[in-house]
Write a protein that holds these residues in place. Sequence first.
Motif, PDB file in Angstrom:
ATOM      1  N   UNK A 179      -4.380   7.327 -11.863  1.00 29.45           N
ATOM      2  CA  UNK A 179      -4.772   5.910 -11.856  1.00 29.45           C
ATOM      3  C   UNK A 179      -3.639   5.038 -11.343  1.00 29.45           C
ATOM      4  N   UNK A 180      -2.432   5.284 -11.851  1.00 29.41           N
ATOM      5  CA  UNK A 180      -1.324   4.388 -11.574  1.00 29.41           C
ATOM      6  C   UNK A 180      -0.649   4.668 -10.240  1.00 29.41           C
ATOM      7  N   UNK A 181      -0.644   5.927  -9.799  1.00 36.10           N
ATOM      8  CA  UNK A 181      -0.177   6.197  -8.430  1.00 36.10           C
ATOM      9  C   UNK A 181      -1.040   5.414  -7.438  1.00 36.10           C
ATOM     10  N   UNK A 182      -2.343   5.518  -7.610  1.00 34.14           N
ATOM     11  CA  UNK A 182      -3.260   4.888  -6.666  1.00 34.14           C
ATOM     12  C   UNK A 182      -3.205   3.363  -6.747  1.00 34.14           C
ATOM     13  N   UNK A 183      -3.269   2.832  -7.983  1.00 35.69           N
ATOM     14  CA  UNK A 183      -3.263   1.372  -8.145  1.00 35.69           C
ATOM     15  C   UNK A 183      -1.988   0.745  -7.593  1.00 35.69           C
ATOM     16  N   UNK A 184      -0.839   1.319  -7.964  1.00 33.65           N
ATOM     17  CA  UNK A 184       0.423   0.704  -7.547  1.00 33.65           C
ATOM     18  C   UNK A 184       0.633   0.835  -6.045  1.00 33.65           C
ATOM     19  N   UNK A 185       0.292   2.004  -5.505  1.00 36.37           N
ATOM     20  CA  UNK A 185       0.442   2.198  -4.059  1.00 36.37           C
ATOM     21  C   UNK A 185      -0.457   1.228  -3.291  1.00 36.37           C
ATOM     22  N   UNK A 186      -1.675   1.049  -3.745  1.00 38.70           N
ATOM     23  CA  UNK A 186      -2.598   0.122  -3.086  1.00 38.70           C
ATOM     24  C   UNK A 186      -2.085  -1.316  -3.178  1.00 38.70           C
ATOM     25  N   UNK A 245       6.167   3.842   0.269  1.00 37.13           N
ATOM     26  CA  UNK A 245       7.295   3.278   1.024  1.00 37.13           C
ATOM     27  C   UNK A 245       7.760   4.186   2.148  1.00 37.13           C
ATOM     28  N   UNK A 246       7.197   5.403   2.242  1.00 39.41           N
ATOM     29  CA  UNK A 246       7.570   6.282   3.347  1.00 39.41           C
ATOM     30  C   UNK A 246       7.232   5.602   4.681  1.00 39.41           C
ATOM     31  N   UNK A 247       8.088   5.743   5.684  1.00 44.37           N
ATOM     32  CA  UNK A 247       7.854   5.024   6.956  1.00 44.37           C
ATOM     33  C   UNK A 247       6.605   5.526   7.683  1.00 44.37           C
TER      34      UNK A 247
END
Length: 640
Positions: A35-42, A176-178
């Motif tokens: 949940x949090x990987x997806x939410x924060x990345x988005x 944040x990966x380029x």
Amino acid sequence: MSAPSSSEHPSQFALLGQRRFAPFFWVQFLGAMNDNVFKFAFTVLVTYRLSVSWLPSAMAGLVIGAVFIAPFLLFSATAGQLADKYDKARMTRWVKNLELAIMALATLGLVTHQVPLLLGCIFLMGLHSTLFGPVKFAYLPQHLNERELTGGNGMIEMGTFVSILLGNVAGGLLIALPESGAVSGAQAVAVACLALAALGRLAAQFVPATPATEPGLKVNWNPVSETWANLKLAHGHLAVFRSLLGISWLWFFGAVFLSQFPVFAKDVLHGDEHVASLLLVVFSVGVGMGSLLCETLSREHVEIGLVPLGAIGMTVFAGDLWWSSSSLVAPALQYGLGSFIAEPAHWRVLADLFLLSLFAGLYSVPMYALIQLRSPASHRARIIAANNILNALFMIASSLIVGALLAAGFTVPQVFGLLAVANAVVALWIFLVVPEYLLRFIAWVLSHVVYRFRLQGTRHIPATGAAVLVCNHVSFIDPVLLMAASPRPIRFLMDHRIFKIPVLGWLFKLAKAIPIAPRAEDPAAYEAAFDAADAVLADGELLGIFPEGGITRDGTLQPFKGGLMKILERRPVPVVPMALTNLWGSFFSRVEGGTAMVKPFRRGLFSPVGLVAAPAQAPEQVQMDALQARVAQLLLASKD
């Protein structure tokens, strides 16, 4: 005499090696992390990399959070019904299948940068969490006994906050990966989310069968009427419902801090985004440690006396966070992580944040355990669903109220200060309308601070059903110590004169103790006391009595009176013999010419006292002389 051995009741960490707990723990851990990987990345993606006219970057976090939480309001009632109707292991696998499908859609959205599709996946992940919520908390009581429930909930709470922390960190690093690299940030997030969903589905395969508690339930698919029905159902169990309100308040409290960390770090602490991440780490570790501490501090029982302790800590350290952060001076240059930690003034801020979150962990775990323990098994998942609905409402209210305060000119530290005051008011209200919390807190303090309370044989206190607890009477706080030893509330039959003692009398009235007067002195009060005692047993509760009829004046066991036999004639229930040891000579016992409470801390703090319980006797086997001899035997054995 000693507390139960670790071999008899293993540490909560031992649950991670058992199939009844470990697969479910990892399902929850991996799901929360995903949940949090997806939410924060988005959130980072639409804030920094994509320009979307209808979703300004300043509003991205708020909109994504609102979309994620919407399903909790819309579908929690339905989720609760499904969790009561179907096997929870099957439900877990269904939910994990749904998560895999959602992540497949999210992969398409991340690779093609389709923001509407990603926002739809956020909604679906909220639905995934909504469906799993009632399963999560209704599962544990079917696989853990009362002594394991606090530790199990502590592990789940700790795992949840660690997974949230790891999810946010991983989501931020991956996105944040380029874009020019071999794998873009969006692609890396997609792979990570799919992998986490697959691992969660694999763990779900090992969750053991957990039979439906009400398989014949007819599902009401109308979310509005069923939501109202769930709230009414929870309200029918007042102690449970008020605990739901207490948990929802915690979500309000926590949401204020989590939502304000970025602006607090930037505008108040004058730090960069790494400082904001540090605040999240400290908060998460604090909640996790507080959750794990609950089992140690509760002696492996559901100890709701920790809830007031948690509320006090939350108030004190939220207030000090306001105080310590209000006078910080802005530096010439913004602090990075290293320069921020190098400033001694910031250590107090971090300590306040860590301690308020640790006490929040102490506050939450016993409340969840009490709800699981006291809710009817057939309706447990629906009551948990009502909790999720209330949590969502309180979190929405948190956003609206904090937004209004900030718009009105309040600073973030001032908001924290107001929250500390509000927490004190809310806690006081909860503890007055549910006095069991306050009474158990007093019992916990007495048994952990004033005395070093050692227990033996407390497993003989029935976890369910009516029983009479019979104990020697040594001091004025004997009932309080028995409360500290019992996983369940006890109603006491007590000499009416004790109710006239200041403070103690008020406490015993708060505990709904039953006053009894001698028949010759007040025949009506005598009979009314036995009627009240019978009603307690008829309701399946525990009744505590001191058959000596009064507090010993010389430290020896006095002859037992026959009131117990009258109770058993009307309501035959098991009788548990118990003995309080080493209390004679303490502040609350009668010494020095028959008086008590003369010299405070006569034996100092942490004075060793104990309680020994013997196996229950069937009502038809109870004889007063033999029962007195059994209690005397327990007293003698404790001195060996």
